[in-house]
Design a protein around this motif. Structure first.
Motif, PDB file in Angstrom:
ATOM      1  N   ASP A 299       0.871  -1.173   0.000  1.00  0.00           N
ATOM      2  CA  ASP A 299       0.000   0.000   0.000  1.00  0.00           C
ATOM      3  C   ASP A 299       0.908   1.223   0.000  1.00  0.00           C
ATOM      4  O   ASP A 299       2.134   1.100  -0.010  1.00  0.00           O
ATOM      5  CB  ASP A 299      -0.933  -0.012   1.217  1.00  0.00           C
ATOM      6  CG  ASP A 299      -2.232   0.766   0.976  1.00  0.00           C
ATOM      7  OD1 ASP A 299      -2.201   1.716   0.169  1.00  0.00           O
ATOM      8  OD2 ASP A 299      -3.259   0.443   1.603  1.00  0.00           O
ATOM      9  N   LYS A 300       0.349   2.412   0.001  1.00  0.00           N
ATOM     10  CA  LYS A 300       1.150   3.622  -0.129  1.00  0.00           C
ATOM     11  C   LYS A 300       2.158   3.739   1.007  1.00  0.00           C
ATOM     12  O   LYS A 300       1.875   3.423   2.161  1.00  0.00           O
ATOM     13  CB  LYS A 300       0.257   4.851  -0.188  1.00  0.00           C
ATOM     14  CG  LYS A 300      -0.620   5.078   1.026  1.00  0.00           C
ATOM     15  CD  LYS A 300      -1.531   6.275   0.789  1.00  0.00           C
ATOM     16  CE  LYS A 300      -2.462   6.512   1.976  1.00  0.00           C
ATOM     17  NZ  LYS A 300      -3.391   7.632   1.742  1.00  0.00           N
ATOM     18  N   VAL A 301       3.358   4.206   0.657  1.00  0.00           N
ATOM     19  CA  VAL A 301       4.422   4.420   1.621  1.00  0.00           C
ATOM     20  C   VAL A 301       4.201   5.784   2.265  1.00  0.00           C
ATOM     21  O   VAL A 301       4.049   6.791   1.578  1.00  0.00           O
ATOM     22  CB  VAL A 301       5.803   4.362   0.942  1.00  0.00           C
ATOM     23  CG1 VAL A 301       6.913   4.561   1.961  1.00  0.00           C
ATOM     24  CG2 VAL A 301       5.977   3.027   0.213  1.00  0.00           C
ATOM     25  N   THR A 302       4.176   5.820   3.589  1.00  0.00           N
ATOM     26  CA  THR A 302       3.772   7.039   4.294  1.00  0.00           C
ATOM     27  C   THR A 302       4.906   7.775   4.991  1.00  0.00           C
ATOM     28  O   THR A 302       4.803   8.982   5.228  1.00  0.00           O
ATOM     29  CB  THR A 302       2.702   6.701   5.341  1.00  0.00           C
ATOM     30  OG1 THR A 302       3.226   5.679   6.226  1.00  0.00           O
ATOM     31  CG2 THR A 302       1.428   6.191   4.680  1.00  0.00           C
ATOM     32  N   ASP A 317      -0.151  -0.281   4.633  1.00  0.00           N
ATOM     33  CA  ASP A 317      -0.365  -1.739   4.698  1.00  0.00           C
ATOM     34  C   ASP A 317      -0.154  -2.284   6.105  1.00  0.00           C
ATOM     35  O   ASP A 317      -0.077  -3.494   6.303  1.00  0.00           O
ATOM     36  CB  ASP A 317       0.541  -2.464   3.696  1.00  0.00           C
ATOM     37  CG  ASP A 317       2.038  -2.307   4.019  1.00  0.00           C
ATOM     38  OD1 ASP A 317       2.373  -1.777   5.091  1.00  0.00           O
ATOM     39  OD2 ASP A 317       2.871  -2.698   3.174  1.00  0.00           O
ATOM     40  N   CYS A 318      -0.049  -1.376   7.107  1.00  0.00           N
ATOM     41  CA  CYS A 318       0.049  -1.737   8.533  1.00  0.00           C
ATOM     42  C   CYS A 318       1.407  -2.333   8.907  1.00  0.00           C
ATOM     43  O   CYS A 318       1.501  -3.117   9.862  1.00  0.00           O
ATOM     44  CB  CYS A 318      -1.067  -2.712   8.947  1.00  0.00           C
ATOM     45  SG  CYS A 318      -2.728  -2.117   8.606  1.00  0.00           S
ATOM     46  N   THR A 319       2.452  -1.978   8.185  1.00  0.00           N
ATOM     47  CA  THR A 319       3.768  -2.505   8.514  1.00  0.00           C
ATOM     48  C   THR A 319       4.812  -1.400   8.613  1.00  0.00           C
ATOM     49  O   THR A 319       4.674  -0.334   8.017  1.00  0.00           O
ATOM     50  CB  THR A 319       4.266  -3.527   7.466  1.00  0.00           C
ATOM     51  OG1 THR A 319       4.506  -2.851   6.220  1.00  0.00           O
ATOM     52  CG2 THR A 319       3.272  -4.647   7.269  1.00  0.00           C
ATOM     53  N   GLY A 342      -3.057   1.147   9.873  1.00  0.00           N
ATOM     54  CA  GLY A 342      -2.094   1.774   8.994  1.00  0.00           C
ATOM     55  C   GLY A 342      -1.201   2.754   9.728  1.00  0.00           C
ATOM     56  O   GLY A 342      -1.596   3.365  10.726  1.00  0.00           O
ATOM     57  N   VAL A 343       0.016   2.921   9.222  1.00  0.00           N
ATOM     58  CA  VAL A 343       0.996   3.800   9.849  1.00  0.00           C
ATOM     59  C   VAL A 343       1.064   5.105   9.063  1.00  0.00           C
ATOM     60  O   VAL A 343       1.112   5.111   7.827  1.00  0.00           O
ATOM     61  CB  VAL A 343       2.380   3.136   9.902  1.00  0.00           C
ATOM     62  CG1 VAL A 343       3.370   4.024  10.644  1.00  0.00           C
ATOM     63  CG2 VAL A 343       2.285   1.776  10.576  1.00  0.00           C
ATOM     64  N   LEU A 344       1.095   6.229   9.776  1.00  0.00           N
ATOM     65  CA  LEU A 344       1.083   7.552   9.157  1.00  0.00           C
ATOM     66  C   LEU A 344       2.442   8.228   9.155  1.00  0.00           C
ATOM     67  O   LEU A 344       2.811   8.897   8.189  1.00  0.00           O
ATOM     68  CB  LEU A 344       0.092   8.460   9.888  1.00  0.00           C
ATOM     69  CG  LEU A 344      -1.376   8.046   9.840  1.00  0.00           C
ATOM     70  CD1 LEU A 344      -2.181   8.887  10.816  1.00  0.00           C
ATOM     71  CD2 LEU A 344      -1.921   8.187   8.444  1.00  0.00           C
ATOM     72  N   ALA A 345       3.192   8.103  10.247  1.00  0.00           N
ATOM     73  CA  ALA A 345       4.446   8.838  10.360  1.00  0.00           C
ATOM     74  C   ALA A 345       5.397   8.132  11.308  1.00  0.00           C
ATOM     75  O   ALA A 345       4.975   7.477  12.263  1.00  0.00           O
ATOM     76  CB  ALA A 345       4.183  10.268  10.859  1.00  0.00           C
ATOM     77  N   LEU A 346       6.700   8.284  11.032  1.00  0.00           N
ATOM     78  CA  LEU A 346       7.754   7.759  11.881  1.00  0.00           C
ATOM     79  C   LEU A 346       8.679   8.899  12.294  1.00  0.00           C
ATOM     80  O   LEU A 346       8.857   9.865  11.556  1.00  0.00           O
ATOM     81  CB  LEU A 346       8.583   6.698  11.146  1.00  0.00           C
ATOM     82  CG  LEU A 346       7.878   5.448  10.651  1.00  0.00           C
ATOM     83  CD1 LEU A 346       8.862   4.580   9.864  1.00  0.00           C
ATOM     84  CD2 LEU A 346       7.276   4.656  11.800  1.00  0.00           C
TER      85      LEU A 346
END
Length: 421
Positions: A299-302, A317-319, A342-346
């Motif tokens: 899925d899209k890279v965030t 993609d929750c990873t 899903g992950v938004l930011a690191l």
């Protein structure tokens, strides 16, 4: 003939709401007169003793966070009232924040099984809440040695906060959405529609950099070059110049992505770009040529960050994937951490004991704090809406900005011994 029918009362595994309110008069009551026990979780820490292994591994999010245990009552037998036997057990509290408490109307008080706090975890605390923006906070900047904090929002404003009072000292109305904001030296760069605005906070000079098409979703600086990623999938590049006309000269447009570029990171001699086309591209900072394309996400890279010798990427993609360089000069995934949303930011920093901590903002309105390389969960931050911005400051400070327009100021309880590069 009279027949006596014996009724059997089945207990339902739900706590009696009348008992919680102190006014249940049913004896026996088919509902529990005690807190419903919470399910326990287990965590196999396969990576605590050494860094990420070269062999690929994957782990789902069942780590056990560090927090204080909570005593609850678990029914063993009996139907309530006198004679009810209960036993004490140390159970983990719920890892979710109480929605009623967030709105100020939870009636359960200390007996509520959900959290009545904007965070849990040890070693950090909240310092201030800055609530002036009306929409999503898309960027935060805290210049080193300054007493001013800068924040940008899709409400079309940049707000300048006085760190001594916590009040908004100035507002810059741009008339269009602020979609990204970064700090580099004396310059604050603001991503807008079809342009980047640059402010020099030392000289108060400003200029506009044209070139991007659509909203500028991410920016970074590397090799004396400003990179701005836009919705059309192109990355615009400006290099520092001594020209009297402009301190920035356009040098290239990096094309290759087939959808909007959502995140950028610089590590070593490379620029990394993550896109909604689900790919990560690796660019040479000297030649500005694409060297490879990584296609492990579905899925899209965030978000992307470079930490030590590793590249960390997140996705819808929750990873979270950890990439390492191979002897052949390519990058491969050495570890995958799977979350529930899903992950938004690191973002990354070290804690007071110089341990590396990864901040991971998720679509469930929380921010997980992981200790690396084990991915042991150290705590969570909560918000009413998704946290889109995480920024690290000096002196153990860190900041979050969410979808309501709230900027939160946090601090490790002791100043970090090591500042990450």
């Amino acid at each position: 003939m009279d027949m006596k029918v014996a009724r059997r009362t089945e207990r339902i595994g739900t706590t009696c709401v009348y008992w919680l309110a102190g006014r249940c008069n049913r004896k026996p009551c088919k509902f529990l007169h005690g807190e419903t026990p919470l399910p326990s979780t287990s965590y196999h820490n396969a990576y605590a003793a050494h860094p990420y292994p070269r062999k690929r591994h994957s782990s789902s999010e069942n780590t056990t966070p560090k927090y204080n245990s909570k005593t609850v009552l678990i029914r063993k037998n009996g139907y309530g009232g006198d004679g009810t036997r209960v036993t004490e057990a140390s159970q983990k509290p719920s890892l979710t924040i109480c929605r009623y408490w967030m709105d100020g109307n939870c009636v359960h008080g200390d007996k509520c099984r959900h959290l009545h706090s904007w965070f849990y975890g040890d070693g950090f605390s909240t310092l201030a809440k800055l609530q002036e923006h009306e929409k999503v906070v898309t960027g935060i900047a805290f210049p080193h040695g300054s007493d001013k904090l800068y924040s940008g929002s899709t409400d079309g404003t940049i707000r300048i906060w006085d760190c001594h009072t916590g009040h908004c000292a100035n507002v810059i109305n741009l008339g269009t959405e602020v979609t990204s904001l970064i700090l580099e030296g004396p310059w604050i760069f603001v991503g807008l529609q079809n342009a980047v605005k640059a402010w020099n906070i030392q000289t108060a000079s400003e200029l506009t950099l044209d070139g991007p098409k659509g909203r500028v979703l991410a920016m970074t600086v590397g090799n004396d070059t400003l990179f701005a990623a836009a919705e059309d999938g192109v990355i615009s590049a400006w290099r520092g110049s001594s020209s009297s006309k402009s301190p920035f000269e356009p040098v290239a447009s990096l094309s290759g992505h087939t959808n909007a570029v959502a995140c950028l990171a610089v590590g070593g001699k490379m620029l990394f770009s993550g896109s909604m086309d689900q790919s990560i591209r690796v660019w040479d900072l000297d030649t500005l040529e694409c060297k490879m394309t990584l296609n492990e996400h579905t899925d899209k890279v965030t978000s992307l960050i470079c930490w030590d010798h590793y590249l960390l990427s997140s996705s819808s993609d929750c990873t979270i994937k950890v990439w390492v360089a191979t002897e052949e000069g390519t990058l491969e995934v050495t570890y995958t951490h799977t979350l529930e949303s899903g992950v938004l930011a690191l973002c990354g920093m070290t804690d007071a004991e110089a341990k590396p901590i990864l901040f991971c903002s998720c679509r469930d309105n929380s921010v997980r704090l992981y200790e690396l390389p084990s991915f042991l969960e150290r705590g969570r931050l909560f918000a009413k809406r998704e946290v889109r911005s995480i920024e690290i400051g000096s002196g153990g400070l860190f900041f979050t900005g969410d979808g309501t327009g709230l900027v939160m100021v946090w601090k490790w309880l002791e100043e970090p011994k090591v500042t990450p590069s």
